[in-house]
Design a protein around this motif. Structure first.
Motif, PDB file in Angstrom:
ATOM      1  N   PHE A 153       0.851  -1.189   0.000  1.00 43.96           N
ATOM      2  CA  PHE A 153       0.000   0.000   0.000  1.00 43.96           C
ATOM      3  C   PHE A 153       0.885   1.238   0.000  1.00 43.96           C
ATOM      4  N   PRO A 154       1.041   1.926  -1.118  1.00 45.26           N
ATOM      5  CA  PRO A 154       1.846   3.164  -1.122  1.00 45.26           C
ATOM      6  C   PRO A 154       1.162   4.255  -0.284  1.00 45.26           C
ATOM      7  N   VAL A 155       1.983   4.905   0.589  1.00 45.39           N
ATOM      8  CA  VAL A 155       1.487   6.038   1.382  1.00 45.39           C
ATOM      9  C   VAL A 155       2.518   7.152   1.219  1.00 45.39           C
ATOM     10  N   GLY A 156       2.277   8.010   0.258  1.00 45.68           N
ATOM     11  CA  GLY A 156       3.275   9.017  -0.058  1.00 45.68           C
ATOM     12  C   GLY A 156       4.529   8.365  -0.601  1.00 45.68           C
ATOM     13  N   ASN A 157       5.684   8.704   0.027  1.00 46.88           N
ATOM     14  CA  ASN A 157       6.947   8.084  -0.383  1.00 46.88           C
ATOM     15  C   ASN A 157       7.208   6.777   0.358  1.00 46.88           C
ATOM     16  N   HIS A 158       6.346   6.492   1.304  1.00 45.25           N
ATOM     17  CA  HIS A 158       6.502   5.262   2.092  1.00 45.25           C
ATOM     18  C   HIS A 158       5.533   4.200   1.570  1.00 45.25           C
ATOM     19  N   SER A 159       5.580   3.029   2.205  1.00 46.42           N
ATOM     20  CA  SER A 159       4.630   1.965   1.844  1.00 46.42           C
ATOM     21  C   SER A 159       4.442   1.028   3.028  1.00 46.42           C
ATOM     22  N   LEU A 160       3.300   0.359   3.009  1.00 51.06           N
ATOM     23  CA  LEU A 160       2.968  -0.658   4.010  1.00 51.06           C
ATOM     24  C   LEU A 160       2.866  -2.013   3.309  1.00 51.06           C
ATOM     25  N   ILE A 161       3.378  -3.044   3.973  1.00 48.96           N
ATOM     26  CA  ILE A 161       3.351  -4.407   3.432  1.00 48.96           C
ATOM     27  C   ILE A 161       2.410  -5.240   4.285  1.00 48.96           C
ATOM     28  N   ALA A 162       1.511  -5.993   3.608  1.00 47.62           N
ATOM     29  CA  ALA A 162       0.585  -6.894   4.299  1.00 47.62           C
ATOM     30  C   ALA A 162       0.626  -8.256   3.626  1.00 47.62           C
ATOM     31  N   ILE A 163       0.365  -9.289   4.400  1.00 47.06           N
ATOM     32  CA  ILE A 163       0.293 -10.656   3.861  1.00 47.06           C
ATOM     33  C   ILE A 163      -0.986 -11.320   4.380  1.00 47.06           C
ATOM     34  N   THR A 164      -1.411 -12.341   3.660  1.00 45.12           N
ATOM     35  CA  THR A 164      -2.594 -13.079   4.117  1.00 45.12           C
ATOM     36  C   THR A 164      -2.206 -13.967   5.290  1.00 45.12           C
ATOM     37  N   ASN A 165      -3.128 -14.084   6.224  1.00 43.66           N
ATOM     38  CA  ASN A 165      -2.919 -14.925   7.405  1.00 43.66           C
ATOM     39  C   ASN A 165      -3.486 -16.309   7.107  1.00 43.66           C
ATOM     40  N   ARG A 166      -2.571 -17.264   6.854  1.00 38.45           N
ATOM     41  CA  ARG A 166      -3.016 -18.603   6.482  1.00 38.45           C
ATOM     42  C   ARG A 166      -3.864 -19.263   7.567  1.00 38.45           C
ATOM     43  N   THR A 167      -3.468 -19.071   8.812  1.00 39.42           N
ATOM     44  CA  THR A 167      -4.184 -19.696   9.925  1.00 39.42           C
ATOM     45  C   THR A 167      -5.621 -19.185  10.013  1.00 39.42           C
ATOM     46  N   VAL A 168      -5.763 -17.852   9.880  1.00 41.11           N
ATOM     47  CA  VAL A 168      -7.095 -17.267   9.951  1.00 41.11           C
ATOM     48  C   VAL A 168      -7.941 -17.716   8.753  1.00 41.11           C
ATOM     49  N   PHE A 169      -7.312 -17.744   7.569  1.00 44.05           N
ATOM     50  CA  PHE A 169      -8.046 -18.148   6.366  1.00 44.05           C
ATOM     51  C   PHE A 169      -8.523 -19.592   6.488  1.00 44.05           C
ATOM     52  N   ASN A 170      -7.647 -20.491   6.956  1.00 49.08           N
ATOM     53  CA  ASN A 170      -8.027 -21.894   7.121  1.00 49.08           C
ATOM     54  C   ASN A 170      -9.100 -22.070   8.194  1.00 49.08           C
ATOM     55  N   SER A 171      -8.994 -21.296   9.260  1.00 53.19           N
ATOM     56  CA  SER A 171     -10.021 -21.361  10.304  1.00 53.19           C
ATOM     57  C   SER A 171     -11.367 -20.868   9.769  1.00 53.19           C
ATOM     58  N   PHE A 172     -11.280 -19.852   8.924  1.00 50.38           N
ATOM     59  CA  PHE A 172     -12.487 -19.315   8.307  1.00 50.38           C
ATOM     60  C   PHE A 172     -13.191 -20.403   7.487  1.00 50.38           C
ATOM     61  N   LEU A 173     -12.429 -21.183   6.714  1.00 56.93           N
ATOM     62  CA  LEU A 173     -13.002 -22.280   5.932  1.00 56.93           C
ATOM     63  C   LEU A 173     -13.530 -23.390   6.829  1.00 56.93           C
ATOM     64  N   THR A 174     -12.807 -23.663   7.916  1.00 59.35           N
ATOM     65  CA  THR A 174     -13.244 -24.703   8.853  1.00 59.35           C
ATOM     66  C   THR A 174     -14.567 -24.336   9.506  1.00 59.35           C
ATOM     67  N   ASP A 175     -14.738 -23.052   9.806  1.00 58.82           N
ATOM     68  CA  ASP A 175     -16.009 -22.610  10.397  1.00 58.82           C
ATOM     69  C   ASP A 175     -17.174 -22.835   9.428  1.00 58.82           C
TER      70      ASP A 175
END
Length: 541
Positions: A153-175
């Motif tokens: 996510f570019p924020v001006g001259n800086h940026s933020l990095i995000a990744i998917t949370n595999r554990t949360v995603f798998n728990s979401f499917l399990t639910d």
């Protein structure tokens, strides 16, 4: 031997226990037939529902930081990688459940992460979201279940990095369904990323549905395996079996109640025959040209020993189905034979196909033949079709010189119609009340009445109109050449004594009209048109 075997098979096919067994088994057989299709339909509906839910969740989770609300939260960052910035990165506000912010990358090249060490991401290709400055890439793992989405996510001259949370995603499917799902997500142009149970797509009963998400330019595929199929298979089967058992039980109960009523009615009919409770009623037939009583139709009535009169539509259909109509007809014929010397004209008696096919009429007339019985004629009802025309024709030819002939009752409403007239050689039809009632109305059946009358004249058929109740109907029919009338305008069906009273009243009225006619002729020198209106008799039933 063949006849005995056929009779035996027919008897058990008609047995109540066999019908009950069929009623009980048929819903279960239907359940077996529709179960696979219904389970498949429910499974695919569930897959589509969950896939849509996943798509909406993925859109929300991956784009929330690009919204105005997300950009406003970035203003809290000092972009100095101090402890406050790290704390913000770890907060729920900055890290949605499925996609978590892990790192700030400053314009100076410095990296600060909420992980134990900076996150170094390597990807072959990068692409941007449609209508957004968010860049997405895939980690370089060979196993699609270990790959991560990397969002920048570019924020001006800086940026933020995000990744998917595999554990949360798998728990979401399990639910959604434990050990049921595998989801494949592929941004166009990037490697596929998989989550969930790894083996479901290779199972025997695997199913899959796909959905393209334009907002993210990706295709999401939801796969289910044996566990999901078995879950729905068992659930649908249990529901179908329960429903089938309920329907089978209700059907069996209603059938046995109906069967008991039939048995009860049959025993009542048999007792009625023993007690001579079936009596003939007569309804006169008038020739409107001569205003003479030319005959009457005999209509059986059931007057029970308790004095109650049972209406014909309450017992005649069952009597025909059970075969009891044959002894009932024979019982009333014996009474008609005693009444004939007191009756005017011919006497019509209703018969069914079985009378002709089994030669029952000729047998009865051979036993009871006299000058009086030659005034009998027979009206064939069409509630049940003739199955053996050859035997019926032989019976009709045998009776040519023993009775007044045959009429086709309720013409236009039964099985045979025109074919009966052609095959059996009848020369008289009775027009059903259903068509007479259309006179003076806009009913579509009025056209059928006109066709019947035209056919009768063209074929030189004698026509008798049943159910004539108004003078308008009588005039309409007479004007069109249908002169023989039967109905409540003249008299309802009555017993013998009341019929004889009707004779007297009618004949006296005729004499009065004749006297009036002669007096008018002497005074005027001409003969006025004669029109007699018959009042409706009082209700005698």
């Amino acid at each position: 031997m063949l006849t005995k075997q056929t009779t035996h098979q027919t008897s058990w096919c008609k047995a109540p226990w066999f019908h009950t067994l069929l009623i009980f088994i048929i819903p279960l057989l239907l359940a077996v037939l529709i179960h696979p299709q219904l389970a498949q339909y429910e499974l695919e509906s569930k897959l589509q529902e969950d896939l849509d839910f996943l798509a909406q969740s993925l859109i929300k989770q991956t784009t929330i930081l690009a919204t105005d609300e997300g950009k406003e939260s970035f203003s809290q960052l000092s972009w100095s990688c101090n402890e406050a910035d790290i704390a913000l990165l770890k907060s729920a506000e900055f890290s949605p459940e499925m996609v978590r912010l892990v790192q700030m990358e400053l314009a100076s090249g410095e990296k600060c992460s909420n992980l134990s060490s900076p996150y170094y991401h390597m990807a072959q290709n990068t692409k941007k979201y449609p209508q957004s400055n968010i860049e997405v890439s895939i980690s370089a793992d060979q196993n699609p279940f270990l790959r991560d989405f990397i969002f920048e996510f570019p924020v001006g001259n800086h940026s933020l990095i995000a990744i998917t949370n595999r554990t949360v995603f798998n728990s979401f499917l399990t639910d959604l369904c434990p050990n049921c799902y595998q989801v494949d997500i592929q941004y166009h142009g990037l490697p596929v990323v998989s989550r969930g149970k790894q083996t479901v797509s290779n199972t025997k009963n695997s199913r899959s549905v796909s959905h393209y998400i334009p907002a993210l330019d990706l295709t999401q595929t939801l796969n289910s395996g044996d566990a999901m199929y078995q879950l729905f298979y068992d659930k649908i089967w249990l529901n179908l079996v329960c429903l089938s058992l309920v329907l089978s039980s209700l059907g069996a109960i209603f059938y046995w109640q109906w069967q008991q009523r039939r048995v009860s009615l049959e025993s009542m009919l048999v007792n009625g025959l023993k007690n001579s409770e079936f009596t003939p009623f007569y309804q006169p037939i008038i020739d409107t040209r001569s205003h003479q009583i030319v005959g009457q139709e005999m209509l059986v009535r059931w007057r029970r020993s308790d004095g109650n009169l049972v209406l014909p539509n309450q017992f005649i259909p069952y009597a025909e189905d059970s075969g009891l109509i044959i002894p009932i007809t024979e019982s009333t014929l014996a009474q008609v034979k005693r009444d004939i010397p007191k009756l005017l004209g011919w006497i019509s008696v209703n018969i069914v196909a079985e009378h002709l096919e089994k030669g029952l009429l000729s047998q009865w007339l051979d036993r009871n033949e006299s000058c009086d019985t030659q005034r009998l004629c027979f009206e064939l009802t069409e509630r049940k079709p003739i199955e053996n025309f050859d035997k019926a024709i032989i019976e009709i030819e045998r009776l040519v010189f023993q009775c007044q002939g045959f009429k086709l009752d309720d013409f236009g409403t039964g099985f045979g119609g025109f074919s009966y007239l052609q095959k059996l050689g009848f020369n008289c039809i009775k027009i059903d009340k259903m068509f007479i009632d259309t006179i003076g109305t806009d009913d579509l059946k009025a056209g059928v009445l006109k066709s019947i009358i035209a056919f009768g004249h063209e074929s030189k058929m004698e026509m008798i109109a049943e159910g004539v109740e108004t003078q308008i109907q009588a005039d309409y029919l007479s004007e069109r050449g249908v002169y023989l009338h039967q109905g409540y305008l003249y008299s309802q069906p009555v017993g013998l004594d009341e019929l004889l009273h009707f004779y007297d009243r009618y004949l006296n009225k005729e004499k009065a009209h004749e006297a009036s006619h002669k007096a008018s002729s002497k005074l005027t020198g001409r003969f006025p048109l004669k029109k007699i209106r018959f009042p409706k008799p009082p209700n005698l039933l």
